[in-house]
Design a protein around this motif. Structure first.
Motif, PDB file in Angstrom:
ATOM      1  N   LEU A   1       0.757  -1.138   0.132  1.00  0.00           N
ATOM      2  CA  LEU A   1       0.108  -0.070   0.097  1.00  0.00           C
ATOM      3  C   LEU A   1       0.920   1.231   0.083  1.00  0.00           C
ATOM      4  O   LEU A   1       0.814   2.329  -0.909  1.00  0.00           O
ATOM      5  N   ARG A   2       1.794   1.274   0.993  1.00  0.00           N
ATOM      6  CA  ARG A   2       2.521   2.378   1.029  1.00  0.00           C
ATOM      7  C   ARG A   2       3.502   2.550  -0.175  1.00  0.00           C
ATOM      8  O   ARG A   2       3.421   3.810  -0.567  1.00  0.00           O
TER       9      ARG A   2
ATOM     10  N   ARG B   1       1.086   4.307  -2.552  1.00  0.00           N
ATOM     11  CA  ARG B   1       1.026   5.805  -2.269  1.00  0.00           C
ATOM     12  C   ARG B   1       2.170   6.632  -2.552  1.00  0.00           C
ATOM     13  O   ARG B   1       2.185   7.730  -3.315  1.00  0.00           O
TER      14      ARG B   1
ATOM     15  N   ILE C   1      -4.364   0.389  -4.671  1.00  0.00           N
ATOM     16  CA  ILE C   1      -5.129   1.291  -3.561  1.00  0.00           C
ATOM     17  C   ILE C   1      -4.344   2.228  -2.823  1.00  0.00           C
ATOM     18  O   ILE C   1      -4.850   3.512  -2.546  1.00  0.00           O
TER      19      ILE C   1
END
Lengths: 332, 332
Positions: free
Chosen positions: A225-226, A229, A252
């Motif tokens: 996820l990180r 981002r 995501i």
DNA sequence: TTGTAGGCGTTATCAA
DNA sequence: TTGATAACGCCTACAA
């Protein structure tokens, strides 16, 4: 039913039932070949003594462990839990247990205390490798039990493989974007050496080349996820109209990063992921993605291992994938 | 280095090194008590023969398995993977392996082939139970190795427990909502018999009673995304201004369900979850939730098991939790 | 159908 | 510090 200081052994049961230890043993391993009368007597004695088979003795005698070892790159990563569930299911039906080892947590090279010690017939009856980054030499020792690779893989490791059709999945995803009219497509990939990343890049290239295109950029993430981002800035700088991500988590994550930068999905940028994790349908924008059936993958891996153990030749299974269209990708 | 048809045994090494098997054994288990000269000779012979210790023999002799069994309610549920990673880490440092069993996949009652067969010293040196719904009687047999319960628990199961402070977490969450001015608070709970649900309901009650309040409703979910989404209609019907959910997955599911019904979070309804799964920060609205450290929980469980095995009295550890304020709850 | 007895590979005891 | 040897608990020829 009494509480003996010492756990009952097969000998105690035999004496109590008035039969030999061999008969008791047979009641456990092959009940059909013992007479009804003896069997009843043994069963009664088992109940009375509270006897339970000592698996240690049996295993030594039969030179088998009764367990299969799964080598997982990161046990805390939920991606693997569903695969493990599939493995576990098939093993259970075969009377085998599942041992799990997190390859991050273990020394990969030390000859005395490292991974090498586990790759041994006295440790496991078979090994399922979910980590493509391990040294193939580890598995080439004659002492190493049968091996199956699942999901990720590594040339040089012997044995069968079971994989999702990664290239085809990526091709489907990018073809979908092309059909929506996208031409500036970016690939948010996994780590460069990873076998999944490699196959998926091939699928991306295959789809794009039909139109004489190339990715506007390839950005390397970490499947997290990180990392998704954090890739937002670089993605924005490349000005794509669509991004294909090597997994849903990065997609995501990227969604969050883009939102922070004031960009909307799919208004400004379309997104397609890979895996179809359960959360994909619950993302801020429900994620269009490529479905790969992780439980089935685990089941197949276990089945291949079992048949390999039984001497069948090792084959490679490629599992079909399919596109799951939701709302994160729309026409240009 | 040759490739013998039969794997070398300790005897072969001894002969080659010109020492007794006892000495070879000692080189492996307690090298310090053997002379430098013998040790060198043995090490050389080990290399030459390619000998590796046969764990089966050792285990039988020592009446130990070298592994701990984790009983998981649902291996495919990512909630447990981080706990397992914590368990695995501590076990590894203690030289123990991790066996995993999905309690859904195994017959819970059959006396011959069911779960009972695993709760045996010859199967595992210890057991970590993450499933509070198992029959306590299973663990009360004298043949059952040491047991530790983690996360969920069950009165009647012996041994230590390690739990997050569930009541306090729920109390914190609801107190937070009260401080924001909410008075009509709904509790989206887990299954009624579940020990987590019970403790958290206590925390909810404790917080509300300070204001002389009760939940406007309690809805029973299943800890899943889907059950959260499906609860939306019932939630809306109860007209709360805020909802406390027993886990993050239900909260994120509910978020989706509310959005489908045209309600906004936190505009129309505030939401607080429990667990702080990684995805909580990436939900459509970043989720305010109660953080419980799952890896630490697993580590503690493993540590308690080890000390219990070494004869230390079994204690119960309650791990602290903390509120993680994001954006899903705002003033009324 | 049943029993006898040897052995699976290692470690721990005891004596040297 | 070392070696000989008896367990650990069970299974499986082989013989009866």
């Amino acid at each position: 039913m009494s509480s003996p200081s010492r756990p009952p052994k097969i000998h105690d049961v035999a004496k109590r039932a008035g039969v030999s230890v061999a008969t008791v043993s047979r009641v456990f391993s092959n009940p059909d070949i013992v007479s009804e009368k003896s069997r009843k007597a043994v069963e009664k004695a088992v109940l009375e003594t509270g006897y339970t088979l000592n698996v240690l003795g049996r295993n030594l005698r039969q030179s088998q462990v009764g367990a299969v070892l799964a080598l997982v790159p990161n046990l805390a990563n939920p991606f693997f839990s569903e695969i493990l569930a599939g493995i576990s299911e098939v093993l259970r039906d075969a009377g085998l247990n599942l041992l799990v080892l997190d390859t991050r947590q273990v020394d990969r090279s030390s000859p005395t205390h490292g991974l090498r010690n586990y790759l041994n017939r006295s440790h496991a009856d078979g090994i399922i490798v979910l980590d493509g980054s391990l040294d193939p030499a580890l598995f080439q020792s004659p002492a190493c039990p049968p091996v199956v690779q699942a999901c990720e893989w590594n040339e040089g490791v012997p044995g069968a493989r079971v994989l999702a059709d990664n290239a085809e999945g990526a091709r489907l995803a990018v073809a979908h974007l092309l059909a929506l009219g996208h031409r500036r497509i970016l690939h948010l990939a996994g780590p460069r050496q990873n076998s999944l990343s490699v196959s998926r890049a091939e699928g991306v290239a295959a789809a794009l080349s039909c139109e004489g295109l190339e990715p506007v950029a390839v950005i390397e993430g970490a499947f997290t996820l990180r990392s998704g981002r954090e890739a937002a800035a670089a993605v924005i700088a490349a000005r794509p109209t669509a991004v294909f991500c090597d997994n849903d988590e990065m997609a995501i994550g990227l969604m969050a990063g883009l939102a922070e930068a004031g960009l909307s999905v799919p208004g400004d940028i379309s997104l397609v992921g890979f895996d179809n994790i359960e959360m994909a349908a619950y993302a801020p924008v429900p994620l269009t993605t490529v479905r790969q059936r992780r439980a089935v993958l685990g089941q197949e891996a276990a089945r291949l291992l079992l048949s390999q153990r039984d001497g069948d030749p090792s084959e490679t299974r490629v599992l079909p994938v399919e596109l799951c269209i939701r709302q994160s990708a729309r026409p240009v």
